[in-house]
Enzyme design. Structure first.
Site, PDB file in Angstrom:
ATOM      1  N   ASP A  87       0.962  -1.150   0.223  1.00  0.00           N
ATOM      2  CA  ASP A  87      -0.015  -0.006   0.041  1.00  0.00           C
ATOM      3  C   ASP A  87       0.932   1.275  -0.011  1.00  0.00           C
ATOM      4  OD1 ASP A  87      -2.935  -1.051   1.228  1.00  0.00           O
ATOM      5  OD2 ASP A  87      -1.395  -2.333   1.567  1.00  0.00           O
TER       6      ASP A  87
ATOM      7  N   GLY B 220      -0.679 -10.573  -0.681  1.00  0.00           N
ATOM      8  CA  GLY B 220      -1.444  -9.407  -0.708  1.00  0.00           C
ATOM      9  C   GLY B 220      -3.021  -9.780  -1.202  1.00  0.00           C
TER      10      GLY B 220
ATOM     11  N   ASP C   7      -5.337 -12.020  -0.027  1.00  0.00           N
ATOM     12  CA  ASP C   7      -5.304 -12.867   1.447  1.00  0.00           C
ATOM     13  C   ASP C   7      -6.356 -14.182   1.206  1.00  0.00           C
ATOM     14  OD1 ASP C   7      -4.448 -10.567   1.946  1.00  0.00           O
ATOM     15  OD2 ASP C   7      -5.499 -10.125   3.887  1.00  0.00           O
TER      16      ASP C   7
ATOM     17  N   ARG D 157     -15.897 -10.143   3.921  1.00  0.00           N
ATOM     18  CA  ARG D 157     -14.337 -10.456   4.394  1.00  0.00           C
ATOM     19  C   ARG D 157     -14.088 -11.784   4.007  1.00  0.00           C
ATOM     20  NH1 ARG D 157     -10.723  -6.700   4.842  1.00  0.00           N
ATOM     21  NH2 ARG D 157      -9.810  -8.179   6.411  1.00  0.00           N
TER      22      ARG D 157
ATOM     23  N   GLU E  69     -12.301   0.138  -1.104  1.00  0.00           N
ATOM     24  CA  GLU E  69     -11.339  -1.102  -1.339  1.00  0.00           C
ATOM     25  C   GLU E  69     -11.489  -1.818  -2.645  1.00  0.00           C
ATOM     26  OE1 GLU E  69     -11.031  -3.013   2.444  1.00  0.00           O
ATOM     27  OE2 GLU E  69      -9.096  -4.102   1.913  1.00  0.00           O
TER      28      GLU E  69
HETATM   29  C1  GLC Z   1      -5.554  -6.458   2.939  1.00  0.00           C
HETATM   30  C2  GLC Z   1      -5.230  -6.727   1.610  1.00  0.00           C
HETATM   31  C3  GLC Z   1      -3.934  -6.316   1.096  1.00  0.00           C
HETATM   32  C4  GLC Z   1      -3.586  -4.917   1.766  1.00  0.00           C
HETATM   33  C5  GLC Z   1      -4.151  -4.547   3.171  1.00  0.00           C
HETATM   34  C6  GLC Z   1      -4.203  -3.175   3.383  1.00  0.00           C
HETATM   35  O1  GLC Z   1      -5.198  -7.431   3.818  1.00  0.00           O
HETATM   36  O2  GLC Z   1      -5.452  -8.023   1.056  1.00  0.00           O
HETATM   37  O3  GLC Z   1      -3.298  -6.578  -0.002  1.00  0.00           O
HETATM   38  O4  GLC Z   1      -2.207  -4.651   1.745  1.00  0.00           O
HETATM   39  O5  GLC Z   1      -5.350  -5.029   3.046  1.00  0.00           O
HETATM   40  O6  GLC Z   1      -4.759  -2.476   2.304  1.00  0.00           O
END
Ligand code: GLC
Length: 437
Positions: free
Chosen positions: A37, A163, A165, A198, A400
């Site tokens: 990020d 990244g 998840d 989620r 997001e």
């Molecule tokens: C979630 C996403 C990840 C990101 C984080 C913060 O965990 O999967 O990719 O870096 O959120 O935005």
């Protein structure tokens, strides 16, 4: 579409999430500093506040471990209701930097690419000299401490490291993991965002179970390579790393530093990437389960990342685009589905429109795909996705992720990288030629 109001709004989201030295990915859901990020946030900030962009990067690197790892989250001292808490990671006996609370795992290494982009645009040689050693140490750690088979491909040991998840490509690996005794914990992520958007409980328990195993081994890399029940070579992670190695090499050259070590990584990954991940029968890149020694046959948008890295041949690029990206049964927009680019192919049984990485549109993935398309000269398609992405943000705000069926917003509001990439898409997108030869 006039992008001026969107640019102003994007800047105000980044300002609003700014704590002074780091920027929160989202004001409530993500109150600390996240690794990739932060890289994108710095890229966004560089459009209007270059010194602040540099501060962002310095703050992230302040969390670097002595062995070279740059952690997925640097907590700094911001109090929050976020879980896992800094204490939960128990990093005291690891090689973490003293007194800097972080997680014990990493995230996709996008930072060298961003530093190069910033340097190309603004020429910051002193800054490059300052951060180059830390970037080199991180890449070295990835190519050695995370190399399970001498291929120079990096392994990930936890889905959070990808990244993405709860991507369905991790589900089969999770089936083999049976959390026995779970530590006590209380999820925080469903406090601010609907549980239906989620990860499911079964996945979340495995996320925590893995952390518990790692902390018992003090995050010693060789131990984790040997014992983590989750061990994968991820297409997205390795494509980003390869691209970042190329960018690191360019930074080294600009500083007059030797490049032999980086050249060695590039050579080995160039050879091993396609052998390991490309499936000629279906024309897709598949991730690899190192424990079971087999490909993970799940079709997600990470299959397009080799375009971002320049790792696909012209023929492979053509197949990815004709047979998959433009296939209405998988990724193409049409019928009931109106927005580019769903993160999981629509014909995967695990596809879900609003759940996290199971299907929603993410601005970061669209950006990777657009960059990749441009690299191979598919500018028209990149432009269609760019317009669509800006339209999504205009319609639903800096969310997001987005429901691909109707463009409604999901997850965190005022999401920083959606704002940062808006600046990229609105201000910087068309200043280059195709760079794949
Ligand atoms: C979630 C996403 C990840 C990101 C984080 C913060 O965990 O999967 O990719 O870096 O959120 O935005």
């Amino acid at each position: 579409m006039s992008t001026t109001p969107l640019i102003d709004q994007a800047i105000s989201v980044l300002r609003h999430n700014d704590t002074g030295i780091f920027t929160k990915p989202g004001p409530h859901q993500y109150p600390h500093q996240w690794n990739w990020d932060s890289a994108l946030i710095a890229l966004g900030l560089s459009h209007f506040d270059l010194p602040r962009a540099q501060t962002e990067i310095r703050a992230l690197l302040s969390g670097q471990w002595r062995d070279g790892m740059v952690p997925s989250v640097v907590y700094h001292s911001a109090p929050s209701d976020y879980f896992p808490t800094p204490a939960f990671w128990q990093i005291e006996n690891s090689s973490a930097a003293p007194d800097i609370p972080t997680t014990g795992i990493t995230q996709p290494p996008l930072l060298a690419t961003v530093v190069r982009m910033i340097d190309d645009r603004h020429s910051v040689p002193d800054f490059v000299r300052e951060v180059y050693p830390a970037l080199l140490r991180w890449h070295r750690w990835l190519h050695t401490d995370r190399d399970a088979d001498g291929s120079a491909l990096a392994c990930i040991i936890h889905p959070w490291e990808s990244g993405t998840d709860d991507s369905p490509r991790w589900l089969r690996l999770f089936e083999a993991i049976h959390p026995e005794a779970l530590p006590e914990f209380q999820r925080g992520d469903t406090r601010h965002v609907a549980a239906t958007e989620r990860p499911n409980r079964a996945e979340y328990e495995r996320f925590i179970y893995l952390i518990d195993l790692f902390r018992k081994r003090n995050y010693e890399p060789s131990e984790l390579l040997k014992h983590s029940p989750f061990l994968a070579q991820d297409v997205l992670f390795n494509a980003i790393l390869f691209r970042a190695d190329e960018d690191l090499r360019a930074l080294a050259k600009s500083l007059g530093e030797p490049t032999d070590e980086i050249d060695g990584w590039l050579d080995r990954v160039r050879i091993n990437f396609n052998t390991r991940f490309w499936d000629e029968r279906v024309g897709l890149y598949y991730d690899y389960d190192v424990r079971e020694k087999e490909s993970i046959l799940v079709n997600t948008a990470s299959t397009f990342l080799p375009l971002f890295a320049g790792l696909a041949s012209r023929e492979q690029a053509q197949r990815l685009i004709d047979e998959h990206l433009l296939n209405p049964g998988e990724y193409a927009v049409g019928g009931d589905v109106h927005h580019w680019v769903t993160t999981t192919a629509k014909n995967e049984l695990t596809w879900e429109a609003r759940r996290y990485w199971r299907g929603p549109v993410w601005v970061i993935m669209n950006w990777f795909i657009m960059e990749g398309l441009r690299r191979y000269g598919y500018d028209d398609l990149a432009e269609i996705i760019r317009q669509d992405t800006l339209g999504l943000i205009e319609g639903a705000g800096f969310r997001e992720y987005y429901d691909p069926r109707n463009g409604s917003g999901c997850g965190s509001t005022e999401f920083s990288w959606s704002a940062a990439l808006t600046l990229e898409l609105a201000m910087n997108f068309f200043d280059g030629e195709a760079t794949f030869h």
